[in-house]
Scaffold this active site. Structure first.
Site, PDB file in Angstrom:
ATOM      1  N   HIS A 138       0.901  -6.324   4.442  1.00  0.00           N
ATOM      2  CA  HIS A 138       2.237  -5.875   4.860  1.00  0.00           C
ATOM      3  C   HIS A 138       2.120  -5.388   6.308  1.00  0.00           C
ATOM      4  CE1 HIS A 138       5.662  -3.018   4.981  1.00  0.00           C
ATOM      5  NE2 HIS A 138       6.137  -3.624   3.915  1.00  0.00           N
ATOM      6  N   ASP A 215      -4.152   0.002   0.870  1.00  0.00           N
ATOM      7  CA  ASP A 215      -2.701   0.133   0.762  1.00  0.00           C
ATOM      8  C   ASP A 215      -2.355  -0.131  -0.704  1.00  0.00           C
ATOM      9  OD1 ASP A 215      -0.007  -0.347   0.551  1.00  0.00           O
ATOM     10  OD2 ASP A 215       0.088  -1.897   2.091  1.00  0.00           O
ATOM     11  N   GLN A 218       1.909  -1.296  -3.765  1.00  0.00           N
ATOM     12  CA  GLN A 218       2.391  -2.225  -4.795  1.00  0.00           C
ATOM     13  C   GLN A 218       1.519  -2.194  -6.046  1.00  0.00           C
ATOM     14  OE1 GLN A 218       5.222  -3.696  -4.599  1.00  0.00           O
ATOM     15  NE2 GLN A 218       5.672  -3.408  -2.437  1.00  0.00           N
ATOM     16  N   LYS A 241       8.315   3.608  -4.848  1.00  0.00           N
ATOM     17  CA  LYS A 241       8.092   2.319  -5.514  1.00  0.00           C
ATOM     18  C   LYS A 241       7.584   2.514  -6.937  1.00  0.00           C
ATOM     19  CE  LYS A 241       6.912  -0.106  -1.216  1.00  0.00           C
ATOM     20  NZ  LYS A 241       8.128  -0.840  -0.865  1.00  0.00           N
ATOM     21  N   CYS A 379       8.470  -8.115   5.288  1.00  0.00           N
ATOM     22  CA  CYS A 379       7.587  -7.363   6.184  1.00  0.00           C
ATOM     23  C   CYS A 379       6.171  -7.924   6.130  1.00  0.00           C
ATOM     24  CB  CYS A 379       7.571  -5.871   5.866  1.00  0.00           C
ATOM     25  SG  CYS A 379       9.147  -5.083   6.145  1.00  0.00           S
TER      26      CYS A 379
END
Lengths: 421, 148
Positions: A138, A215, A218, A241, A379
């Site tokens: 991302h 990261d 997700q 999220k 993104c």
């Protein structure tokens, strides 16, 4: 919780007690009608909806607990401080960190990644060094490292992926070398849904002496994450999220690394003493939490974790995996549909393109039927470039989605084909 | 409730599938590139200007049905017009797709099929991308135009 799991849990038998209709009742917004149709919300990778428990936690905080933390000696300040630190412990247990002091509250994943770049990165990456990322990152996990490399004269390297959207592990390992100071990798790709083989990647990076920043934005909504089992050095994620409020996120960092790092921002709470001549910084994690934090957001994040734990992350993962398999079959069977991202290990995301119809047109036509999907580059422009497409349609799933909603999506796509026939 | 057919009119779909003047002009003396980072739409508009008059126009690029059809029909409507006339059409067109028009606008001619766009505010940028690009080309601007 098992310490070994960083993969989706398979199997339907375990999910007999998962009652999606009961769960849906916990999310007030799911009653919304859009253009006369029931809302079919399939944009969860952008942000998930919030259960009543999270919304109530925000109200409860402002109605009954609001005061500044770590400051006052009065009753409310004590209550607010206790709740804040209790939330830190809840987050610690959620990702199985060794200590609560390894949990730093941030505005979100983006701020957490920037924090690492601006503190650990600035002190440990120098001219001629390398930062290694992957081709499926991302923008939030590209740009902070580009900025760091530009400032320091370091080089950004990119590990490639195959046509299925899977990282090429051998190539990744080849790119790791004595100059690699830092590896930044997404646990789960937001554009493709690929689950990266994080444990192997981290072990390989550590073997070359590189520190790994993950990261996890997700991943945390869909998988049981265990930062100790992964041996991640830093792990960043967002509350919004994973059914929590916007504006609150987390950076996990290993205690020894955090202690050696300079502060990120200067201000209140991050100091232990200030004179005009010299300031002594507070202990970890407070050193990285300058200013009054988003206390209501932290209360909401705690409520979101409690809510997920109440249902069971394994059960959520199993339900979502079933949805993803069903959607892959049903949507993939529609004439003209090409799935983008067909990795063997995936979570939560179905990205696709349709013949000559631009994703933006598909998004509008689906919206007219009450179906919310994301259309665009997500993104992740380099990912789009890798697949030679300007954009995709992305349906992304949460625990409250149903097979009926996937059927509605399939019907919606057929309607798109009719309009463009 | 806005109707899909108001947006995706037959004429629009037809132009999106078979855009007119879809070519890079060898004779162009002005050109500009337009980009919508939201959806990745990207068009280049080529102009062959004869003093103040658009003698020849072409465009190329990739985008959604609305942006492509808009670009195609734009080339038809401004060909042979002066810079001032073309800019006037753009302003009328802009009013039409943003819902600021004064009802029927006979001067827009075929472009009136885009009136449905005003019911879809998220798509206004799609409908106007080529026009913004045209405007930049007419101004002789070299930098890339972005609708964001």
């Amino acid at each position: 919780m098992s310490a070994a799991a960083a993969v989706p849990i398979r199997g339907k038998a375990a999910n007999r007690s998962f009652d999606v209709e009961r769960i849906r009742k916990d999310f007030p917004i799911l009653q919304t009608k859009v253009h006369g149709h029931p809302l079919v919300y399939l944009d969860n990778a952008a942000t998930s909806q919030k259960p009543r428990a999270v919304i109530d936690a925000l109200v409860r905080y402002y109605e009954g607990e609001n005061a500044n933390i770590h400051r006052g000696v009065h009753y409310l300040s004590q209550i607010a401080t206790e709740e804040f630190e209790k939330a830190r412990e809840t987050v610690r247990a959620f990702v199985n960190a060794a200590r609560a002091s390894e949990i730093i509250f941030t505005r979100g994943t983006t701020e957490a990644l920037n924090l690492v770049a601006q503190t650990y990165g600035k002190t440990n990456v120098g001219a001629g060094d390398e930062v290694l990322i992957t081709a499926m990152e991302h923008h939030s996990n590209i740009v902070p490292w580009q900025m760091l490399c530009a400032e320091k004269g370091a080089k950004l390297r990119v590990a490639p992926m195959n046509d299925e959207g899977e990282l090429l592990l051998a190539k990744y390992e080849k790119l790791l070398g004595p100059k690699t100071k830092l590896v930044a990798v997404g646990h789960v790709s937001n554009a493709l849904g690929t689950i990266n083989p994080l444990k192997q990647m981290i072990a390989a990076a550590h073997a070359k002496g590189a520190v790994v920043v993950v990261d996890g934005a997700q991943a945390v909504p869909h998988l049981k994450v265990d930062v100790q089992d992964l041996d991640a050095d830093f792990y960043a994620f967002s509350g919004h999220k994973m059914y929590g409020p916007t504006g609150i996120g987390v950076l996990y960092g290993k205690q020894a690394l955090l202690e050696a790092m300079p502060p990120y921002q200067g201000g209140g709470d991050m100091i232990s003493s200030v004179t005009f001549e010299k300031t002594t910084y507070n202990k970890v994690p407070h050193k990285f939490e300058a200013g009054t934090p988003d206390m209501a957001g932290v209360a909401g994040l705690m409520a979101a974790i409690d809510y997920m734990n109440g249902i069971g992350i394994e059960k959520i993962a199993a339900h979502e995996h079933e949805l993803l398999e069903y959607a892959t079959e049903v949507i993939g069977a529609i004439e003209g549909v090409r799935l983008i991202g067909t990795a063997r290990e995936k979570a939560g995301v179905l990205s696709f393109v349709l013949d000559e119809v631009h994703p933006h047109d598909i998004g509008t036509i689906l919206d007219q039927q009450g179906i919310a999907v994301r259309t665009g580059h997500h993104c992740a422009q380099p990912v789009m470039e890798r697949f030679s497409i300007p954009a995709t349609v992305r349906a992304s799933f949460a625990m409250y989605n149903t097979k009926g909603e996937i059927d509605a999506l399939a019907l919606g796509i057929r309607k798109v084909r009719e309009v463009f026939a | 409730m806005p109707e899909l057919r108001d947006l995706y009119q037959e004429v629009i779909l037809e132009h999106s599938k078979a855009p007119r003047n879809y070519k890079a002009l060898e004779s162009a003396n002005y050109k500009a590139e337009g980009y919508n980072p939201l959806c990745g739409d990207r068009f280049t508009v080529y102009l062959e200007m004869d003093a103040d008059k658009i003698r020849e126009i072409g465009f190329q690029g990739a985008g959604c049905a609305i942006s492509k059809a808009s670009a195609s029909m734009m080339t038809q409507s401004v060909k042979g017009k002066t810079k001032e006339e073309a800019e006037k059409i753009f302003h009328r067109f802009h009013d039409l797709v943003t819902g600021h028009g004064q009802g029927e606008d006979a001067e827009l001619g075929k472009l009136a099929v885009f009136s449905g766009v005003s019911e879809f505010p998220m798509r206004v940028k799609c409908a106007t991308l080529a026009w913004h690009t045209l405007e930049a080309a007419l101004e002789g601007k070299q930098e890339k135009v972005s609708t964001e």
